[in-house]
Write an enzyme that holds these catalytic residues in place. Structure first.
Site: not given
Length: 208
Positions: A15, A185, A188
Site C-alpha cells: 500500500s 498508525d 501509512h
C-alpha cells in the site's frame, strides 16, 4: 544521477507504493512514487524516464510472488524498485497472524524474485527497506522491522542493487518530532512522510 535517457522504472510493493494508483490517484498513486517521478522529471526533463507503479495494497512477499511474472518481469524494467515487508511483519501484531511471513521465508522468497527479475529482464534493482514510524527500537514490531530491513540491506549488497535506507530516513525525523506527525498508525505515512521516503529515494539515485 544513475538514471539514463528513456529508461523504464517500475515500482512494486504494497500500500505504501500503491497509494491509490489503481483508482483515485491513477496511474502513479499519491505517495512517494509520484513524488520521485515529479522531482526527477522536473530536475532532469531531458531524460524522459518512463515511470510505472505496480504497488498493491495489503501485499506481503507471498502476494508479490503470485503476481511477479505479470507485474514485474512482463513490464521489462530497466530499473525495478521493490519495497515489501511491512505487512509481512505487521500481520503478526494484528488479527491476521496466519498471514505473517517469517523472516526466513521472507528472505528466501525475495531473493528468488529478485534473481528471476534480473535473469529474465537484465534490470538493475532498487531495494527499499521496510520501515516502522517508531523511534523506540525496543518496541517489538520495530525490532522485527529492523531485522527484516537488515535482510534487504544484505540482498542489496548481494545483487549490487541501489539500497534505500527508509528506516534511517524516518529515524532522522523522529529524532526531533513525534511519530504522530508522520502517520496515525506508524505504517501509512501522511504526505510529508511520503516526502521523507521520496527524499531517501532521490538521494540513493543521486538525483540533484
Amino acid at each position: 544521477m544513475i538514471l539514463r535517457t528513456g529508461q523504464r522504472v517500475v515500482f512494486i510493493g504494497d500500500s505504501i507504493t500503491d497509494c491509490g494508483r489503481r483508482d483515485t490517484a491513477a496511474p502513479y498513486g499519491s505517495g512517494y512514487v509520484s513524488l520521485v517521478r515529479a522531482l526527477v522529471d522536473a530536475r532532469h526533463p531531458e531524460l524522459e524516464v518512463e515511470w510505472v507503479n505496480r504497488g498493491v495494497s495489503g501485499d506481503t512477499v507471498r502476494d508479490l510472488a503470485a503476481r511477479w511474472d505479470a507485474d514485474a518481469i512482463a513490464e521489462r524494467p530497466d530499473w525495478l524498485a521493490v519495497l515489501i515487508g511491512i505487512n509481512d511483519i505487521w500481520r503478526r501484531y494484528g488479527d491476521r497472524r496466519d498471514e505473517a511471513v517469517d523472516i526466513d521465508e521472507y528472505e528466501r522468497t525475495l531473493r528468488d524474485l529478485l534473481r528471476r527479475a534480473v535473469t529474465g529482464t537484465g534490470c538493475r534493482l532498487i531495494l527499499g527497506d521496510p520501515f516502522l514510524i517508531e523511534a523506540d527500537r525496543t518496541d517489538p514490531q520495530r525490532a522485527d522491522t529492523d531485522r527484516y530491513a537488515a535482510v534487504v540491506a544484505a540482498l542489496a549488497a548481494e545483487f549490487d542493487a541501489v539500497h534505500v535506507p527508509n528506516q534511517a530516513a524516518f529515524d532522522r525525523v523522529l529524532a526531533v518530532s513525534p511519530a504522530t506527525r508522520w502517520a496515525d498508525d506508524r505504517v501509512h505515512p501522511y504526505l510529508p512522510g511520503h516526502a521523507v521516503l521520496a527524499d531517501a529515494y532521490l538521494s540513493a539515485l543521486g538525483v540533484c
